[in-house]
Design an enzyme around this catalytic site. Structure first.
Site, PDB file in Angstrom:
ATOM      1  N   ASP A  86       0.847  -1.194   0.000  1.00 18.99           N
ATOM      2  CA  ASP A  86       0.000   0.000   0.000  1.00 18.99           C
ATOM      3  C   ASP A  86       0.880   1.241   0.000  1.00 18.99           C
ATOM      4  OD1 ASP A  86      -2.359   1.443  -0.015  1.00 18.99           O
ATOM      5  OD2 ASP A  86      -2.607   1.384   2.168  1.00 18.99           O
ATOM      6  N   HIS A 119      -4.006  13.789   1.026  1.00 24.08           N
ATOM      7  CA  HIS A 119      -4.219  12.876   2.158  1.00 24.08           C
ATOM      8  C   HIS A 119      -3.031  12.939   3.123  1.00 24.08           C
ATOM      9  CE1 HIS A 119      -5.286   9.328   4.464  1.00 24.08           C
ATOM     10  NE2 HIS A 119      -4.134   8.770   4.150  1.00 24.08           N
ATOM     11  N   GLU A 129     -10.678   3.586   3.636  1.00 24.40           N
ATOM     12  CA  GLU A 129      -9.788   4.422   2.835  1.00 24.40           C
ATOM     13  C   GLU A 129     -10.134   4.173   1.377  1.00 24.40           C
ATOM     14  OE1 GLU A 129      -5.663   3.883   4.093  1.00 24.40           O
ATOM     15  OE2 GLU A 129      -5.984   5.440   5.614  1.00 24.40           O
ATOM     16  N   ASP A 176      -9.090   0.160   1.863  1.00 21.11           N
ATOM     17  CA  ASP A 176      -8.111  -0.245   2.876  1.00 21.11           C
ATOM     18  C   ASP A 176      -8.692   0.104   4.254  1.00 21.11           C
ATOM     19  OD1 ASP A 176      -5.787  -0.861   4.275  1.00 21.11           O
ATOM     20  OD2 ASP A 176      -4.898   1.114   3.909  1.00 21.11           O
TER      21      ASP A 176
HETATM   22 CA    CA Z   1      -4.067   2.964   2.883  1.00 22.85          CA
END
Ligand code: CA
Length: 410
Positions: free
Chosen positions: A122, A129, A194, A228
């Site tokens: 990831d 963000h 997410e 996520d």
């Molecule tokens: Ca993430």
């Protein structure tokens, strides 16, 4: 291109798309399929019609329970298969018209995790963000850490708990640290999503070699929507100094259709200017971002869905080619089916933030839902659904959705 099958103009699965997935019907064997309009198309049946006889593909490729062997045939073959499917769907004299059994309404089948995922990584590639999280967790005036604009930050996630859309998750438990007093054990109170996208590796690389930004495209088979899931209270207590662990590894959800990069070619756009200049191995040429419109809906128990986030994949600071070049610059190898997620995709305005952490600004603000409901973090029986598509003129290529319901802790 126009199909003899009637397809709604707002369908994600137009003739321009032809994504790949795995389905089963009534508990029978899993098989490879594509989506067109409201239906799925069984590729073993197309194989039997001799659509790609000249390619000498083993029939057993279409009756596997994952796409890895198909992807392993290489882009030259998989792209030809995709084109032949498009041609037969466009051909008014297609032999498929006489074989209606190959087309099955999507609501009658079960879609499965499309690939066997050996490794899942990831990234953290949205500057909006990373800035928002840095402001909340660290320093409002110095939100980005010194490395952020020099390399695509990432971590190794957990592949075993990647699940397909429709598989629900139980609220995870773990260790958290209240502001006052000793750590405690219990169910997370700050469960979050997410909104991300992820790409699927289409070709193996050898240990000790690196993939350049020029070569990277040929290693990317296609893309999916990705959620996520994150337990913010567990994450906050555990993440120092080695990064995310149990606050993330309980589950990550992906959409069932892999949309090829070829289908998304028309949506390419320029990425943001990268300043300061990046090191030579991270430089790239051409338009390497994608204009993919993303949204996220939250549906409370027996309630209506509210779209609480609208964002776009084009905002990503680091593109997929740079992510893959960086991932392999040390000689780390990649394998077919590996999944690389983008990181939360936030835009610059409040309604475009891709997590509740940002939308509620760390639990300080209520996020407004329909029917006077509000949320700071997810509650039991909330359903979270991510949607995504690219569109230009009458060409629409979409991903369908990735959705899951939060069940109480086990
Ligand atoms: Ca993430």
């Amino acid at each position: 291109m126009h199909s003899w099958i009637s397809i709604d103009k707002d369908s994600d699965f137009s003739i321009y798309n032809i994504p790949f997935g795995i389905y089963s019907q009534n508990g029978a064997q899993k098989r490879v399929c594509t989506a067109i309009g409201e239906s799925i198309l069984d590729l073993a049946m197309l194989h039997d019609m001799g659509l790609w006889k000249d390619l000498s593909i083993e029939r057993s490729i279409w009756t596997q329970d994952v796409l890895n062997p198909f992807i392993g045939l290489g882009k030259q073959v998989t792209n030809t298969v995709r084109e032949r499917i498009q041609n037969t769907l466009a051909d008014v004299d297609s032999p498929l018209k006489g074989n209606p059994k190959a087309l099955i309404p999507m609501e009658e089948v079960q879609l499965h995790l499309p690939v066997s995922i050996g490794d899942y990584t990831d990234f953290y590639s949205s500057i909006e963000h990373a800035t928002n999280v840095g402001k909340m967790f660290r320093d409002p005036d110095n939100a980005l850490l010194p490395n952020w604009k020099h390399l695509p930050v990432g971590y190794h996630g957990r592949a075993s708990s990647v699940i397909v859309s429709g598989v629900n998750i139980h609220r995870p438990k773990g260790q958290t640290k209240p502001n006052e007093g000793a750590p405690v054990y219990g169910a997370t109170k700050r469960l979050d999503f997410e909104l991300e996208m992820a790409f699927v590796i289409g070709k193996n690389s050898d240990l000790g070699t690196s993939i350049s930004t020029e070569e990277a495209d040929s290693y990317i088979f296609g893309m999916v929507l990705f959620n996520d899931w994150s337990a913010r209270d567990i994450q906050k207590w555990e993440y120092v100094p080695l990064g995310p662990f149990l606050g993330k590894s309980f589950a990550s959800s992906m959409s069932p259709w892999i949309v090829t990069t070829e289908a998304l070619d028309f949506a390419r756009v320029a990425g943001p200017v990268q300043d300061p200049d990046v090191l030579p191995y991270l430089k790239y040429s051409g338009d390497q971002n994608y204009d993919i419109r993303l949204s996220l809906g939250l549906t409370p128990k027996s309630g209506e869905e509210t779209i609480i986030c609208q964002t776009n994949f084009r905002y990503m600071y680091w593109n997929m080619l740079q992510q893959l070049a960086h991932h392999t610059v040390n000689g780390c190898n990649v394998n077919i089916g590996d999944l690389m997620a983008s990181g939360t995709i936030s835009g610059s305005e409040a309604g475009s933030y891709g997590s509740l952490l940002e939308l509620s600004w760390g639990g300080k603000r209520e996020v407004q839902l329909k029917n006077d409901q509000t949320r700071k973090f997810l509650e039991d029986y909330d359903i979270v659904t991510i949607y995504g598509h690219a569109k230009k003129g009458d060409r629409r290529v979409g991903f369908g959705e990735v959705s899951a319901e939060i069940l109480p802790s086990k």
